[in-house]
Design a protein around this motif. Structure first.
Motif, PDB file in Angstrom:
ATOM      1  N   PHE A  11       0.843  -1.196   0.000  1.00  0.00           N
ATOM      2  CA  PHE A  11       0.000   0.000   0.000  1.00  0.00           C
ATOM      3  C   PHE A  11       0.877   1.245   0.000  1.00  0.00           C
ATOM      4  N   LEU A  12       0.410   2.285  -0.654  1.00  0.00           N
ATOM      5  CA  LEU A  12       1.080   3.593  -0.696  1.00  0.00           C
ATOM      6  C   LEU A  12       2.565   3.478  -1.052  1.00  0.00           C
ATOM      7  N   LYS A  19       3.624   0.361   2.878  1.00  0.00           N
ATOM      8  CA  LYS A  19       3.437  -0.800   3.750  1.00  0.00           C
ATOM      9  C   LYS A  19       3.266  -2.065   2.915  1.00  0.00           C
ATOM     10  N   ALA A  21       1.807  -5.187   2.819  1.00  0.00           N
ATOM     11  CA  ALA A  21       0.779  -5.867   3.608  1.00  0.00           C
ATOM     12  C   ALA A  21       0.732  -7.356   3.310  1.00  0.00           C
ATOM     13  N   SER A  40      -1.164 -11.010  14.445  1.00  0.00           N
ATOM     14  CA  SER A  40      -1.184  -9.725  15.134  1.00  0.00           C
ATOM     15  C   SER A  40      -1.949  -8.698  14.315  1.00  0.00           C
ATOM     16  N   ASN A  41      -2.271  -7.583  14.947  1.00  0.00           N
ATOM     17  CA  ASN A  41      -2.848  -6.464  14.222  1.00  0.00           C
ATOM     18  C   ASN A  41      -1.884  -6.017  13.141  1.00  0.00           C
ATOM     19  N   GLY A  42      -2.396  -5.831  11.947  1.00  0.00           N
ATOM     20  CA  GLY A  42      -1.561  -5.357  10.854  1.00  0.00           C
ATOM     21  C   GLY A  42      -0.776  -6.451  10.159  1.00  0.00           C
ATOM     22  N   ALA A  43      -1.067  -7.723  10.483  1.00  0.00           N
ATOM     23  CA  ALA A  43      -0.321  -8.841   9.898  1.00  0.00           C
ATOM     24  C   ALA A  43      -0.654  -9.059   8.415  1.00  0.00           C
ATOM     25  N   GLY A  44      -1.777  -8.498   7.975  1.00  0.00           N
ATOM     26  CA  GLY A  44      -2.164  -8.662   6.572  1.00  0.00           C
ATOM     27  C   GLY A  44      -3.368  -9.580   6.365  1.00  0.00           C
ATOM     28  N   LYS A  45      -4.041  -9.939   7.457  1.00  0.00           N
ATOM     29  CA  LYS A  45      -5.164 -10.884   7.369  1.00  0.00           C
ATOM     30  C   LYS A  45      -6.314 -10.333   6.525  1.00  0.00           C
ATOM     31  N   SER A  46      -6.766  -9.127   6.862  1.00  0.00           N
ATOM     32  CA  SER A  46      -7.879  -8.548   6.103  1.00  0.00           C
ATOM     33  C   SER A  46      -7.459  -8.242   4.666  1.00  0.00           C
ATOM     34  N   THR A  47      -6.212  -7.866   4.494  1.00  0.00           N
ATOM     35  CA  THR A  47      -5.708  -7.602   3.146  1.00  0.00           C
ATOM     36  C   THR A  47      -5.753  -8.871   2.300  1.00  0.00           C
TER      37      THR A  47
HETATM   38  N1  LIG Z   1      -6.102   0.586   2.142  1.00  0.00           N
HETATM   39  C1  LIG Z   1      -4.958   0.652   2.809  1.00  0.00           C
HETATM   40  N2  LIG Z   1      -4.104   1.684   2.633  1.00  0.00           N
HETATM   41  C2  LIG Z   1      -2.942   1.762   3.305  1.00  0.00           C
HETATM   42  N3  LIG Z   1      -2.500   0.828   4.169  1.00  0.00           N
HETATM   43  C3  LIG Z   1      -3.306  -0.221   4.401  1.00  0.00           C
HETATM   44  C4  LIG Z   1      -4.568  -0.357   3.735  1.00  0.00           C
HETATM   45  N4  LIG Z   1      -5.146  -1.515   4.162  1.00  0.00           N
HETATM   46  C5  LIG Z   1      -4.291  -2.054   5.040  1.00  0.00           C
HETATM   47  N5  LIG Z   1      -3.179  -1.288   5.183  1.00  0.00           N
HETATM   48  C6  LIG Z   1      -2.022  -1.590   6.035  1.00  0.00           C
HETATM   49  O1  LIG Z   1      -1.576  -2.890   5.710  1.00  0.00           O
HETATM   50  C7  LIG Z   1      -1.219  -3.627   6.888  1.00  0.00           C
HETATM   51  C8  LIG Z   1      -2.080  -4.868   6.995  1.00  0.00           C
HETATM   52  O2  LIG Z   1      -3.421  -4.478   7.289  1.00  0.00           O
HETATM   53  P1  LIG Z   1      -4.589  -5.528   7.529  1.00  0.00           P
HETATM   54  O3  LIG Z   1      -4.584  -6.526   6.442  1.00  0.00           O
HETATM   55  O4  LIG Z   1      -5.832  -4.754   7.720  1.00  0.00           O
HETATM   56  O5  LIG Z   1      -4.132  -6.214   8.903  1.00  0.00           O
HETATM   57  P2  LIG Z   1      -4.907  -7.233   9.852  1.00  0.00           P
HETATM   58  O6  LIG Z   1      -6.261  -7.496   9.265  1.00  0.00           O
HETATM   59  O7  LIG Z   1      -4.053  -8.441   9.929  1.00  0.00           O
HETATM   60  O8  LIG Z   1      -4.988  -6.553  11.184  1.00  0.00           O
HETATM   61  C9  LIG Z   1      -1.416  -2.650   8.044  1.00  0.00           C
HETATM   62  O9  LIG Z   1      -0.175  -2.058   8.327  1.00  0.00           O
HETATM   63  C10 LIG Z   1      -2.376  -1.637   7.498  1.00  0.00           C
HETATM   64  O10 LIG Z   1      -2.207  -0.389   8.122  1.00  0.00           O
END
Ligand SMILES: Nc1ncnc2c1ncn2[C@@H]1O[C@H](COP(=O)(O)OP(=O)(O)O)[C@@H](O)[C@H]1O
Ligand SMILES: [Mg+2]
Length: 268
Positions: A11-12, A19, A21, A40-47
């Motif tokens: 991302f970005l 980041k 992800a 952990s938070n920010g591990a990339g799960k939702s991504t």
């Molecule tokens: N749309 C986005 N733009 C910028 N950074 C993002 C975006 N979505 C997620 N991130 C970053 O990517 C990393 C993984 O995010 P995410 O997949 O949401 O983590 P998790 O679900 O494991 O907590 C985090 O550092 C988050 O801040």
């Protein structure tokens, strides 16, 4: 079968907030498999879910579904293959519409030859009642009520029903019980397990709850720093309790784990 091959997403890029992800994530999910994911938070799960669903393009890698390459398929075309639930119970239903209207929209969307003017029939309404009764929340007598009146747990149960009315090829659950009170959360988990088992849906569930992660399904991933750092199944998984999973998480995720220790401890 879902096959994810070395997908990466930054991302970005080129900014101070850059980041990575997802970092070359690969795995295959067999039909009917139920995978739980912790990290952990920010591990990339939702991504990872966003990449599979096509919410954004991946930078590299491939996503195959039943042998078809869907990596570049637009999200709206993929959506018929996937069901997705989020933490927020308000995310999956239209609050101003009634329970019946929410169900009808999903039913007619998937029905061949249906148009914007199509109506549901008596048989459909009967089927809605039956499905709602199976949720065990008394919603079968509230078909004409707006969804906005329901509790978080009731709404998440309805969302689960909507997402599986036509069984998807993959159901993605993103901490879908995390925002609920403990009793509702445990009811939604039981419902999830029975719906997934009965319909044989392939399912991936992200959870922060270690007990849920070991108790549910047949395989567990640990994610850290945009990678799947542990993939536990079979005999190893059968012998795994919360203590073993926590220890494995601690050993494999290192610093990431330390940051999340408090959060996880609350739910042990
Ligand atoms: N749309 C986005 N733009 C910028 N950074 C993002 C975006 N979505 C997620 N991130 C970053 O990517 C990393 C993984 O995010 P995410 O997949 O949401 O983590 P998790 O679900 O494991 O907590 C985090 O550092 C988050 O801040
Ligand atoms: Mg997340």
């Amino acid at each position: 079968m879902l096959e994810v091959r070395k997908i990466s997403k930054t991302f970005l890029p080129g900014t101070v907030n850059e980041k990575k992800a997802l970092d070359r994530v690969s795995f295959s999910a067999h039909d009917g498999e139920f995978i739980t994911v912790i990290g952990s938070n920010g591990a990339g799960k939702s991504t990872l879910f966003g990449a599979i669903a096509g919410s954004f393009p991946v930078d590299s890698g491939k996503i195959m579904l039943d042998g078809d390459d869907i990596t570049r398929m637009p999200e709206y075309n993929r959506s018929r293959f996937f069901g997705r639930l989020f933490q927020d119970p308000m995310a999956g239903t239209a609050p101003g519409l009634t329970i019946e209207e929410n169900l009808s929209l999903v039913l007619l969307q998937g029905r061949k030859g249906a148009s914007a003017f199509s109506r549901i029939g008596r048989g459909d309404r009967e089927m809605f009642r039956e499905k709602l009764a199976e949720l065990g929340m008394g919603l079968e007598d509230r078909l004409k009520q707006p969804v906005g009146l329901l509790s978080g747990g009731q709404r998440q149960a309805l969302t689960l029903l909507l997402a599986t009315l036509y069984p998807p090829k993959l159901l993605m659950l993103d901490e879908h019980t995390a925002a609920l009170d403990p009793e509702s959360a445990s009811r939604i988990m039981k419902l999830t397990e029975s719906i997934v088992r009965d319909s044989g849906i392939t399912c991936i569930m992200i959870t922060h709850n270690m007990q849920q992660a070991v108790d549910t399904g047949d395989r567990t991933f640990i994610m850290s720093g945009g990678r799947i750092i542990a993939d536990i199944s079979g005999e190893e998984r059968r012998n795994m309790g919360v203590a073993e999973l926590t220890e494995l998480f601690r050993r494999s995720a290192g610093g990431d784990y330390a940051n999340d220790r408090m959060l996880l401890a609350e739910e042990l």
